[in-house]
Design a protein around this motif. Structure first.
Motif, mmCIF file in Angstrom:
data_model
loop_
_atom_site.group_PDB
_atom_site.id
_atom_site.type_symbol
_atom_site.label_atom_id
_atom_site.label_comp_id
_atom_site.label_asym_id
_atom_site.label_seq_id
_atom_site.Cartn_x
_atom_site.Cartn_y
_atom_site.Cartn_z
ATOM 1 N N LEU A 21 33.123 -2.182 17.384
ATOM 2 C CA LEU A 21 33.219 -0.986 16.547
ATOM 3 C C LEU A 21 33.520 0.261 17.376
ATOM 4 O O LEU A 21 34.219 1.168 16.904
ATOM 5 N N SER A 22 33.027 0.312 18.590
ATOM 6 C CA SER A 22 33.337 1.455 19.464
ATOM 7 C C SER A 22 34.825 1.504 19.775
ATOM 8 O O SER A 22 35.410 2.603 19.882
ATOM 9 N N SER A 23 35.455 0.339 19.919
ATOM 10 C CA SER A 23 36.894 0.324 20.203
ATOM 11 C C SER A 23 37.697 0.840 19.008
ATOM 12 O O SER A 23 38.807 1.347 19.174
ATOM 13 N N ASN A 26 37.020 4.891 18.792
ATOM 14 C CA ASN A 26 37.693 5.671 19.832
ATOM 15 C C ASN A 26 39.214 5.602 19.749
ATOM 16 O O ASN A 26 39.905 5.952 20.715
ATOM 17 N N GLN A 27 39.744 5.197 18.604
ATOM 18 C CA GLN A 27 41.195 5.133 18.444
ATOM 19 C C GLN A 27 41.842 6.519 18.538
ATOM 20 O O GLN A 27 41.295 7.519 18.066
ATOM 21 N N GLU A 28 43.036 6.565 19.133
ATOM 22 C CA GLU A 28 43.791 7.811 19.204
ATOM 23 C C GLU A 28 44.194 8.280 17.806
ATOM 24 O O GLU A 28 44.205 9.484 17.540
ATOM 25 N N GLU A 29 44.554 7.345 16.935
ATOM 26 C CA GLU A 29 44.814 7.669 15.537
ATOM 27 C C GLU A 29 43.471 7.691 14.811
ATOM 28 O O GLU A 29 42.760 6.687 14.766
ATOM 29 N N THR A 30 43.139 8.831 14.244
ATOM 30 C CA THR A 30 41.796 9.013 13.670
ATOM 31 C C THR A 30 41.737 8.818 12.159
ATOM 32 O O THR A 30 40.641 8.806 11.589
ATOM 33 N N ASP A 31 42.891 8.677 11.503
ATOM 34 C CA ASP A 31 42.917 8.581 10.038
ATOM 35 C C ASP A 31 42.748 7.123 9.604
ATOM 36 O O ASP A 31 43.720 6.433 9.325
ATOM 37 N N HIS A 96 42.562 -1.820 22.109
ATOM 38 C CA HIS A 96 42.866 -0.699 22.989
ATOM 39 C C HIS A 96 42.907 0.562 22.124
ATOM 40 O O HIS A 96 43.183 0.491 20.921
ATOM 41 N N LYS A 97 42.665 1.704 22.718
ATOM 42 C CA LYS A 97 42.626 2.950 21.949
ATOM 43 C C LYS A 97 43.963 3.307 21.311
ATOM 44 O O LYS A 97 44.021 4.117 20.374
#
Length: 247
Positions: A21-23, A26-31, A96-97
């Motif tokens: 869930l942390s991965s 921490n995604q670069e895309e937040t939507d 990956h983020k």
């Protein structure tokens, strides 16, 4: 409405669910929205999930009243999901983020029904980690989907505006059943992002470890579900075995 809905089935995954869930968090895309479907875990999974839900309202926990298995747990998530795009991450795998951003950005010029990516299969033992790169074909379509289950569920992103409704069958291998329906029967295809953006955890007790049972399932799938005669089912199964022998 989020652009993408991520469905995470969970059953007794206390050892790995936080990292999974942390991965996503921490995604670069937040939507995005992440729907975690708890299939009656009896360990500390729910406590861990609750902590993330409390701090991030993009995460939603669905507690099932009875254990229904991974296919139906994913289907529950699909029913609730509100995003245009749907993706799946099992409770021991990692992104990956850049995963979501890459899968969405590749669609800026082309409306791909499904996308996938290269990924790393990794195994952790004590302090040691071993990994192997898996690079599926650039295009997975009706011409090659019978050769192997090339399409890794953890890196697949499905555009519901193109594909429409779909569900997992409660039959193993459930992801391969889905790809045969979408790609062979409905003639959709998947395009690779060509970016390594997912990490598949290999564990000693995972469901796919029994190779003989896996081969029997594939034979039965081709013979009974795809309606091949015995000769064609055997031929297709042997070809599938050959293509899978390298992993």
């Amino acid at each position: 409405m989020p652009i993408i809905s991520i469905i995470v089935p969970c059953y007794n995954s206390a050892e790995t669910i936080y990292q999974t869930l942390s991965s996503i968090e921490n995604q670069e895309e937040t939507d995005f929205e992440c729907i975690v479907v708890n299939d009656c875990s009896i360990d500390n999974s729910v406590k861990i999930i609750d902590k993330i839900c409390d701090r991030d309202n993009r995460f939603k926990l669905i507690n099932l009243e009875s254990n229904i298995g991974v296919s139906e747990a994913r289907n529950k998530g699909i029913h609730i999901a509100s995003g245009r795009f749907i993706s799946f991450l099992d409770s021991d795998d990692i992104w990956h983020k850049n995963f979501i951003k890459t899968a969405i950005s590749i669609r800026e010029k082309n409306k791909y029904p499904i996308t996938h990516s290269p990924y790393l299969r990794f195994k952790k033992k004590d302090a040691l980690v071993s990994a192997k790169l898996v690079s599926p074909p650039d295009i997975i379509d009706y011409q090659n989907i019978r050769n192997k289950n090339y399409l890794p569920l953890l890196s697949a992103v499905i555009d519901r505006e193109i594909v429409g409704e779909f569900r997992f069958k409660d039959k193993r291998p459930e992801d391969y059943f889905l790809w045969l329906e979408l790609i062979e029967d409905r003639k959709f295809f998947s395009k690779s992002t060509s970016v390594i953006s997912a990490f598949y955890r290999v564990s000693n007790n995972q469901r796919s470890n029994n190779k003989i049972k896996s081969i029997k399932r594939i034979y039965n799938l081709f013979k009974h579900e795809r309606n091949l005669n015995k000769y064609e089912a055997l031929k297709t199964t042997f070809n599938w075995m050959k293509n899978n022998s390298f992993e």
